[in-house]
Write a protein that holds these residues in place. Structure first.
Motif, PDB file in Angstrom:
ATOM      1  N   PHE A 139      -2.265  10.771   0.994  1.00 51.60           N
ATOM      2  CA  PHE A 139      -1.348   9.640   0.858  1.00 51.60           C
ATOM      3  C   PHE A 139      -0.624   9.754  -0.470  1.00 51.60           C
ATOM      4  O   PHE A 139      -0.866  10.682  -1.261  1.00 51.60           O
ATOM      5  CB  PHE A 139      -2.112   8.317   0.966  1.00 51.60           C
ATOM      6  CG  PHE A 139      -3.243   8.167  -0.019  1.00 51.60           C
ATOM      7  CD1 PHE A 139      -3.072   7.503  -1.223  1.00 51.60           C
ATOM      8  CD2 PHE A 139      -4.499   8.704   0.263  1.00 51.60           C
ATOM      9  CE1 PHE A 139      -4.115   7.376  -2.127  1.00 51.60           C
ATOM     10  CE2 PHE A 139      -5.542   8.572  -0.628  1.00 51.60           C
ATOM     11  CZ  PHE A 139      -5.352   7.913  -1.825  1.00 51.60           C
ATOM     12  N   ASP A 140       0.265   8.823  -0.711  1.00 49.94           N
ATOM     13  CA  ASP A 140       1.035   8.815  -1.956  1.00 49.94           C
ATOM     14  C   ASP A 140       0.074   8.825  -3.149  1.00 49.94           C
ATOM     15  O   ASP A 140      -0.727   7.921  -3.325  1.00 49.94           O
ATOM     16  CB  ASP A 140       1.923   7.573  -2.001  1.00 49.94           C
ATOM     17  CG  ASP A 140       2.936   7.622  -3.127  1.00 49.94           C
ATOM     18  OD1 ASP A 140       2.778   8.466  -4.032  1.00 49.94           O
ATOM     19  OD2 ASP A 140       3.881   6.816  -3.112  1.00 49.94           O
TER      20      ASP A 140
ATOM     21  N   GLY B 240       0.799  -1.221   0.000  1.00 50.63           N
ATOM     22  CA  GLY B 240       0.000   0.000   0.000  1.00 50.63           C
ATOM     23  C   GLY B 240       0.830   1.267   0.000  1.00 50.63           C
ATOM     24  O   GLY B 240       2.049   1.242   0.251  1.00 50.63           O
ATOM     25  N   PRO B 241       0.218   2.402  -0.274  1.00 49.43           N
ATOM     26  CA  PRO B 241       0.930   3.684  -0.328  1.00 49.43           C
ATOM     27  C   PRO B 241       1.226   4.220   1.059  1.00 49.43           C
ATOM     28  O   PRO B 241       0.637   3.800   2.062  1.00 49.43           O
ATOM     29  CB  PRO B 241      -0.053   4.588  -1.067  1.00 49.43           C
ATOM     30  CG  PRO B 241      -1.395   4.041  -0.693  1.00 49.43           C
ATOM     31  CD  PRO B 241      -1.226   2.555  -0.589  1.00 49.43           C
ATOM     32  N   ARG B 242       2.128   5.171   1.088  1.00 51.90           N
ATOM     33  CA  ARG B 242       2.454   5.825   2.348  1.00 51.90           C
ATOM     34  C   ARG B 242       1.338   6.802   2.714  1.00 51.90           C
ATOM     35  O   ARG B 242       0.872   7.571   1.865  1.00 51.90           O
ATOM     36  CB  ARG B 242       3.776   6.569   2.239  1.00 51.90           C
ATOM     37  CG  ARG B 242       4.232   7.185   3.549  1.00 51.90           C
ATOM     38  CD  ARG B 242       5.603   7.818   3.430  1.00 51.90           C
ATOM     39  NE  ARG B 242       6.038   8.390   4.698  1.00 51.90           N
ATOM     40  CZ  ARG B 242       7.193   9.026   4.886  1.00 51.90           C
ATOM     41  NH1 ARG B 242       8.027   9.179   3.856  1.00 51.90           N
ATOM     42  NH2 ARG B 242       7.505   9.503   6.069  1.00 51.90           N
ATOM     43  N   LEU B 243       0.910   6.767   3.951  1.00 55.32           N
ATOM     44  CA  LEU B 243      -0.151   7.648   4.448  1.00 55.32           C
ATOM     45  C   LEU B 243       0.488   8.797   5.213  1.00 55.32           C
ATOM     46  O   LEU B 243       1.311   8.597   6.110  1.00 55.32           O
ATOM     47  CB  LEU B 243      -1.094   6.858   5.362  1.00 55.32           C
ATOM     48  CG  LEU B 243      -2.253   7.626   6.000  1.00 55.32           C
ATOM     49  CD1 LEU B 243      -3.154   8.244   4.936  1.00 55.32           C
ATOM     50  CD2 LEU B 243      -3.066   6.690   6.904  1.00 55.32           C
ATOM     51  N   TYR B 244       0.113  10.040   4.845  1.00 61.66           N
ATOM     52  CA  TYR B 244       0.716  11.227   5.451  1.00 61.66           C
ATOM     53  C   TYR B 244      -0.164  11.859   6.525  1.00 61.66           C
ATOM     54  O   TYR B 244       0.314  12.219   7.597  1.00 61.66           O
ATOM     55  CB  TYR B 244       1.007  12.278   4.377  1.00 61.66           C
ATOM     56  CG  TYR B 244       1.993  11.830   3.338  1.00 61.66           C
ATOM     57  CD1 TYR B 244       3.325  11.587   3.658  1.00 61.66           C
ATOM     58  CD2 TYR B 244       1.592  11.648   2.014  1.00 61.66           C
ATOM     59  CE1 TYR B 244       4.226  11.171   2.701  1.00 61.66           C
ATOM     60  CE2 TYR B 244       2.488  11.245   1.044  1.00 61.66           C
ATOM     61  CZ  TYR B 244       3.810  11.005   1.381  1.00 61.66           C
ATOM     62  OH  TYR B 244       4.694  10.590   0.430  1.00 61.66           O
TER      63      TYR B 244
ATOM     64  N   PHE C 126       5.842  17.151 -11.138  1.00 65.11           N
ATOM     65  CA  PHE C 126       5.822  17.926  -9.907  1.00 65.11           C
ATOM     66  C   PHE C 126       4.886  17.259  -8.901  1.00 65.11           C
ATOM     67  O   PHE C 126       3.710  17.044  -9.190  1.00 65.11           O
ATOM     68  CB  PHE C 126       5.332  19.354 -10.160  1.00 65.11           C
ATOM     69  CG  PHE C 126       6.339  20.279 -10.783  1.00 65.11           C
ATOM     70  CD1 PHE C 126       7.022  19.936 -11.932  1.00 65.11           C
ATOM     71  CD2 PHE C 126       6.595  21.517 -10.216  1.00 65.11           C
ATOM     72  CE1 PHE C 126       7.942  20.784 -12.515  1.00 65.11           C
ATOM     73  CE2 PHE C 126       7.511  22.387 -10.783  1.00 65.11           C
ATOM     74  CZ  PHE C 126       8.189  22.025 -11.930  1.00 65.11           C
ATOM     75  N   ALA C 127       5.420  16.972  -7.692  1.00 63.93           N
ATOM     76  CA  ALA C 127       4.612  16.420  -6.596  1.00 63.93           C
ATOM     77  C   ALA C 127       3.832  15.188  -7.071  1.00 63.93           C
ATOM     78  O   ALA C 127       4.431  14.207  -7.502  1.00 63.93           O
ATOM     79  CB  ALA C 127       3.702  17.490  -6.015  1.00 63.93           C
TER      80      ALA C 127
END
Length: 572
Positions: free
Chosen positions: A151-152, A10-14, A328-329
């Motif tokens: 998240f990512d 899974g993606p990184r959660l911010y 970008f981002a």
């Protein structure tokens, strides 16, 4: 076990955003089978707090990612050094590959440990459940719940596809898989003399002109420069290390847009396959009339919608759509002109077909290098309401020559023309609607000499080219000379004292002349107004038009534009 695998991959959660009361599902309404219950806002209103195992594993993987990025950028020098030292022989490469394989296995183990840490965290398990449900069924409820997480962006589902509009007839030269239409540069003119001596003198320049000749492997120097050093110098915001350093600031900016401005994030799929990260703030439900207008913001070469020029129209009360350049981002790809235009096309299509704005209610606002995509949109969608260009320029070549050695002049010119051709003035002249240019009087970026030399500001050239195309008779010798004198003034006081008092510009007379011409000949440019006028009349008209099309802002290039300076362009 399936949930554990989802946590590993899974993606990184911010961050988990606080949920607004207006967005919660009404009580008594049954949930769909694919929807899940969102977390309570009172206890989860904070940055996501990973457990110790996930936190340390994430740090190791992030460090590895930074080292990989540094290795990628330094690889040409590393290969050259290893080759000179004789380290690229088979006997030495094989052991190195063993070390690399072992390192990859260790990193894979760290990723598994991170997945276990996520699996033990109820917040992450809740998030991954919502994400999987949204991928299976993009219902309004699932997407609303997913919007509570940052998240990512690679794992964010696509919200709008470039082929989604039912009809592409409204856009000129609708896109294909090869991309939207661009204005191509004219072939470079060659000299007539071709003696042996001239050939020897031109040999270094001819090397730089060696381009692709049908075989994909035969690439010229211009291509190599554009795809290595040139693109990263032109768009430093696409460099991974810079984005990594700016990540905390970008997360804070995105949280502000979502939590304070009710922003809605969306992923758009462009015709070249790039995914474009956007943020929409809807003000149509407010009492302010400008909320019915949409401002599409085009950022600079190191700007992101999270912290960019989007704040100016937001403070002025407009509905706003921000987007990030390719690379970008959250946006994928690389920011070459073709990819930039493809991204802008899908952004405009999203505004029209998904958000429901008519082209007449859309304003394009650009800062700095964003003028390229803004002028492309104006050229391709002629019905848009207006274009506002802040601290922008007419052409990239003079600015590129400013920062490169004189001996590279031929290489730089050809590289820009063939691969990085930001021809803002040429595109802007294809637009028939209202235009406002904002010139920074202390601009240190788009001046070709020093910031104090205001006449070297390329915004001047953008204004002159626009007026010369639209009003060629007015901008003849006398009109051009007096506008140049007006441009030399660096403040409104100087303008009033040195120019307008001298020429006594009568605005009522100028308006009556222009309106009479428009009534008789129609609104389409170029106009022949002024062809039967004396020199004094043309000079008055030229000054009047210059004042209406360009406003001064006494600031440097990167100073945010105040909301009171964000004004709609003049039109008859």
């Amino acid at each position: 076990m399936a949930k554990l695998l989802s946590c590993v991959l899974g993606p990184r959660l911010y961050k988990i955003y606080r949920e607004r009361d207006s967005e919660r599902a009404p009580s008594g309404v049954p949930e769909t089978p694919t929807s899940v219950t969102a977390p309570p806002s009172s206890s989860w209103d904070t940055y996501y707090q990973p457990r110790a195992l996930e936190k340390h594993a994430d740090s190791i993987l992030a460090l590895a990612s930074v080292f990989w990025s540094i290795s990628y950028y330094s690889s040409p020098f590393a290969f050259f050094y290893l080759y000179r030292k004789g380290y690229l022989s088979l006997s030495k490469v094989v052991p190195f590959s063993h070390y690399a394989g072992t390192l990859l296995l260790l990193l894979a183990g760290v990723a598994c440990l991170r997945g276990i840490g996520r699996w033990t965290n109820p917040q992450y398990r809740q998030f991954i459940t919502i994400l999987e449900a949204t991928h299976r069924n993009q219902s309004a409820e699932n997407k609303r719940q997913l919007a509570n997480y940052n998240f990512d962006f690679k794992s964010w589902p696509v919200d709008f596809h470039w082929k989604e509009p039912s009809s592409r007839k409204e856009s000129r030269g609708g896109p294909s898989y090869q991309g939207v239409a661009l204005l191509r540069p004219e072939p470079l003119h060659r000299g007539t003399a071709d003696t042996l001596l001239n050939r020897v003198k031109k040999l270094p320049c001819q090397i730089t002109r060696w381009e692709a000749t049908g075989k994909r492997g035969q690439l010229g120097w211009s291509y190599l420069v554009a795809h290595t050093l040139g693109r990263r110098m032109l768009y430093p915001g696409s460099v991974y290390l810079l984005q990594k350093a700016l990540m905390p600031v970008l997360l804070q900016g995105q949280a502000r847009l979502v939590e304070e401005c009710n922003g809605r994030r969306a992923k758009l799929l462009a015709c070249d396959g790039n995914e474009i990260d956007t943020m929409f703030v809807d003000r149509r439900e407010t009492s302010e009339p400008q909320g019915q207008k949409l401002v599409i913001c085009c950022e600079g070469n190191a700007g992101f919608y999270e912290v960019g020029c989007i704040s100016t129209p937001l403070e002025a009360g407009y509905s706003v759509l921000g987007w990030n350049h390719p690379g970008f981002a959250g946006s994928t790809g690389v920011p070459f002109p073709q990819n930039e235009a493809n991204a802008m096309d899908v952004v405009v299509q999203f505004a029209i077909y998904r958000l429901g704005f008519q082209p007449q209610d859309i304003i394009i606002y650009a800062w700095s290098i964003g003028g390229f995509t803004a002028t492309w949109a104006a050229m391709s969608y002629p019905d848009i309401s207006a274009v506002i260009l802040d601290a922008s320029f007419d052409d990239l070549v003079p600015l590129a020559l400013k920062v490169m050695p004189d001996s590279w002049r031929g290489l730089v010119t050809r590289t820009v023309r063939q691969h990085l051709n930001l021809n803002n003035a040429e595109q802007l002249c294809r637009y028939q609607g209202p235009v406002l240019l904002i010139r920074r009087t202390k601009d240190e970026i788009i001046t070709t000499t020093v910031p104090e030399d205001i006449m070297s500001n390329r915004g001047n050239d953008l204004l002159l080219k626009l007026l010369q195309y639209r009003y060629p008779c007015v901008m003849a010798e006398e009109g051009l000379r007096v506008v140049r004198q007006w441009l030399e003034a660096s403040s409104q006081l100087e303008e009033a004292a040195s120019i307008f008092s001298r020429w006594e510009v009568e605005e009522d007379w100028c308006l009556s002349v222009l309106r009479s011409y428009q009534a008789e000949r129609g609104p389409d440019f170029p106009w022949s107004v002024g062809e039967d006028m004396n020199a004094d009349g043309r000079q008055q008209l030229a000054l009047f038009l210059a004042q209406k099309h360009l406003h001064n802002f006494e600031a440097t290039h990167c100073t945010p534009l105040p909301a009171q300076n964000f004004q709609m362009p003049w039109h008859l």
